[in-house]
Scaffold this motif. Structure first.
Motif, short mmCIF file in Angstrom:
data_model
loop_
_atom_site.label_atom_id
_atom_site.label_comp_id
_atom_site.label_asym_id
_atom_site.label_seq_id
_atom_site.Cartn_x
_atom_site.Cartn_y
_atom_site.Cartn_z
N TYR A 72 -1.35 1.71 -3.78
CA TYR A 72 -0.08 2.42 -3.93
C TYR A 72 0.43 2.24 -5.35
O TYR A 72 0.09 1.26 -6.02
N ARG A 77 5.69 0.40 -5.81
CA ARG A 77 5.76 0.97 -4.45
C ARG A 77 4.88 0.17 -3.49
O ARG A 77 4.37 0.71 -2.51
N LYS A 123 5.55 -1.78 -1.27
CA LYS A 123 6.03 -1.84 0.11
C LYS A 123 5.30 -0.84 1.02
O LYS A 123 5.24 -1.02 2.23
N SER A 124 4.76 0.20 0.42
CA SER A 124 3.98 1.17 1.19
C SER A 124 2.86 0.52 1.99
O SER A 124 2.40 1.05 2.99
N LEU A 184 3.01 -1.99 3.76
CA LEU A 184 3.51 -2.82 4.85
C LEU A 184 2.85 -2.52 6.20
O LEU A 184 2.42 -3.44 6.91
N LEU A 185 2.77 -1.25 6.58
CA LEU A 185 2.20 -0.95 7.91
C LEU A 185 0.75 -1.41 8.03
O LEU A 185 0.40 -2.12 8.97
N PRO A 186 -0.11 -1.03 7.06
CA PRO A 186 -1.48 -1.55 7.13
C PRO A 186 -1.54 -3.08 7.16
O PRO A 186 -2.32 -3.66 7.92
#
Ligand SMILES: Cc1cc2nc3c(=O)[nH]c(=O)nc-3n(C[C@H](O)[C@H](O)[C@H](O)COP(=O)(O)O)c2cc1C
Ligand code: SF4
Ligand code: FES
Lengths: 445, 193
Positions: free
Chosen positions: B35, B39, B41-42, B44-46
């Protein structure tokens, strides 16, 4: 009508690999676009093709692309929406699993047209194995020089990144998807500004469905006019329909727009008719969010014309007697299906999936679920039906994102067309054999 | 999603010993690097998927705090995400998490009967874990496999066109594998990133 655009080579052994895909003419469009066309020329062809978004709303893809803000000087992004969570819809999964390079090819041309140097594929978290397939396909594409820096020596750079969701229907909504991709809760944003102006990381962004993007290679290769030869009227091209429910051959079919609903439903090539010789009761033609129609109205419009598989024909009659093509999730109910139970089931789905930002949606979906639950369980009151209609009408149009509408329509339409079933449940609850859990044991398995 | 409650105090433990293995940490860094700068924080989900896999299949407060530290964000930013998405578990789960689809298209093809049969067979209610810790049964919404209804997912595997007989053999198979200590789990970080 047997013409196909997307699935012509689906049965070629090894078509999932770059090598075989390439040998069938794959990635020619990338060479053509990057070497022979300007980005605007690609946009122009897509406009001419009449291609409409396949994610549900049917918005013309070329027009959406032309809204992208080129003046800001910020990076531009393309996001492929592979969240596919609309109940009844499983076409994108099929496409990505069987022929992933078709999506990647389309994405490269689309990113080039938009002036984007990064593309994301947002895949729902449940499709874990699809993420593996896409990453493998991307590895091959990078290795072949169709992705990365200075693609095919043209000076164009592009990275495509696969990103996983984590179980949230709302993340299919494009602004919720963007929030989620930024690592946040999937709360939809208020529009405007639209993503084409303020999208991912505050930059101009286009969000397109998997199937939409998979069509772009064909359009670049053959021209928008040729694409528009497929289909009828403003429904150009073909559509993947995922058929499920009480039919003989559930599965994904590519149909040319214009096929009659009757042929799709009863022909052996497609759904093959209703299972076990039962009668047709109802169809939800475009994923759970579109209005349900009784058998007679899905086969023929109120004016008595054969209904066609097109955006326009399915919508004929508005919400009084029509529905929508939506995502192409075609759910068929046989005569034994209980409409009340199914409506309650879908109400529970929308309640569960509401992000909770707007009161009409958060509270309304909960109320609809509990009222439907009590009707289904034999504790319905005579005023409940009107109460449901009233709640649905108060949600519709009063929310930040269309999930509110999507929750209201199935319920309003079920009552519109099957009011008698709701009344029967309230007056004579014992008559529906379905609502006692113990009896499920022996049903249909 | 709204019915999910976080059941531990929101606190950051000092000197928490939690950390990824070296290999996982390398993978995590690789994901973060995808990312744009600033950024991160993008990722986070993975990263939460990976963390869940690495630490006993669920996200404890300590694990979430650790992920926050990797991304240089506040722990609350992780909690609010972990509580939103249904694939993140905030409590300990069984070795195999059975996610049975309960949504319309599956339901009209016998999905509810399969769910009832699973409850009976495992002698637990939906949402519970068997006393031996082998199975957790969860009901989930449409898995995008409605053409093969009824459907369930166990760990990363899809099981389609379910019948009682199929359930019997799937459960027997997984029980055997667990006894031989060969968990069926396909590893996210190896296979999917
Ligand atoms: C609640 C909700 C869920 C949605 N889910 C999806 C989805 O899973 N996949 C998708 O492509 N579009 C979905 N959409 C539509 C997207 O917001 C968006 O319109 C679409 O991705 C645009 O792509 P298209 O123009 O190519 O169709 C959803 C919309 C809403 C309101
Ligand atoms: S309509 Fe529902 S899902 Fe959409 S933003 Fe409002 S609360 Fe969230
Ligand atoms: S409804 Fe079960 S997979 Fe879609």
């Amino acid at each position: 009508m047997e013409r196909k655009i997307l699935l012509n080579n689906i049965a070629v052994p090894g078509i999932r690999t770059f090598e075989v895909f390439r040998s069938t003419g794959g990635y020619l469009s990338v060479e053509k676009a990057l070497k022979e066309m300007t980005p605007d020329e690609v946009v122009e062809e897509v406009k001419m093709s009449g291609l409409r978004g396949r994610g549900g709303a049917g918005f013309p893809a070329g027009m959406k692309w032309s809204f992208i803000d080129k003046k800001s000087g910020n990076p531009r992004y393309l996001i492929c929406n592979a969240d596919e969570s609309e109940p009844g819809t499983f076409k994108d999964r099929y496409l990505m699993e069987k022929i992933p390079h078709l999506l990647i090819e389309g994405m490269i041309c689309s990113c080039y047209a938009l002036g984007a140097n990064t593309g994301y594929i947002y895949v729902r978290g449940e499709y874990k194995y699809i993420i593996g397939i896409l990453n493998e396909a991307l590895r091959e594409t990078y290795a072949a020089g169709f992705l990365g820096t200075n693609i095919l020596g043209t000076g164009y750079n592009l990275d495509i990144i696969v990103h996983s969701g984590a179980g949230a229907y709302i993340c299919g909504e494009e602004t919720a998807l963007i929030e989620s991709l930024e690592g946040k809760r999937g709360n939809p944003r208020i529009k405007p500004p639209f993503p084409a102006v303020v999208g991912l990381y505050g930059c101009p962004t286009v969000v397109n469905n998997v199937e939409t993007l998979a069509n772009i290679g064909y359009i670049v290769n053959n021209g928008g006019n040729e694409y528009a030869q497929y289909g009828v009227g403003k429904s150009t091209g073909t559509k993947l329909i995922s058929a499920c429910g009480n039919i003989n051959h559930p599965g994904v079919y590519e149909i040319e727009f214009g096929l009659t609903v009757r042929e799709f439903l009863f022909d052996e090539k497609y759904c093959g008719g209703i299972k076990d010789g039962r009668k047709l009761k109802a169809v939800i033609a475009g994923g759970s969010s579109v209005p349900i129609l009784p058998g007679e109205l899905i086969l023929k419009t109120a004016a008595g014309e054969e209904r066609l598989m097109t955006y326009e024909s399915l919508a004929e009659g508005g919400f009084v007697s029509g529905t929508m093509l939506g995502s192409g999730g075609f759910i068929v109910f046989d005569e034994d299906a209980c409409i009340v139970r199914n409506t309650w089931n879908l109400a529970r789905f929308y309640h569960h999936e509401s992000c909770g930002q707007c009161s009409p949606c958060r509270e309304g979906t909960g109320w609809m679920e509990s009222v439907l639950h009590r009707i289904e369980n034999g504790q319905g009151r005579s005023k409940d039906i009107d109460l449901l209609v009233s709640i649905a009408s108060k949600i519709e149009g009063n929310t930040i994102c269309p999930l509110g509408d999507a929750a209201a329509w199935p319920i309003a339409s079920a009552i519109r067309h099957f009011r008698h079933e709701f009344e029967e449940h309230i007056q004579n609850p014992e008559q529906c054999s379905l609502h006692r859990m113990e009896e499920f044991e022996n049903l249909k398995i | 999603m709204l019915d999910k409650k976080i059941n531990h105090p929101l606190h950051v433990k000092e000197n928490s010993k939690i950390s990824f293995s070296e290999a996982t940490l390398a993978k995590a860094k690789q994901i973060i690097a995808r990312y744009p700068a600033g950024r991160e924080k993008s990722a986070l989900l993975p990263l939460l998927h990976i963390a869940q896999e690495e630490f006993e299949g669920y996200l404890s407060a300590d694990v979430m705090d650790y992920v926050a530290s990797l991304l240089n964000i506040q722990p609350i930013e992780v909690y609010e995400v972990a509580t939103f998405y249904s694939q993140y578990y905030l409590e300990k789960v069984g070795k195999n998490v059975i996610e049975i689809c309960r949504t319309g298209p599956c339901a009209i093809c016998g999905g509810e009967a399969i769910q009832a049969y699973l409850e009976k067979k495992l002698a637990i209610k939906t949402g519970e874990t068997t006393p031996d810790g082998l199975f957790t049964l969860k009901a989930v919404e449409c898995l995008g496999a409605c053409g093969s209804a009824p459907v369930m997912q166990i760990n990363t595997e899809f099981y389609e066109f379910l019948t009682k007989e199929k359930i019997d053999s799937i459960l027997a198979d997984l029980t055997l594998k667990a006894k031989e200590d060969k968990p069926e789990k396909s590893l996210w970080k190896e296979k999917f990133f």
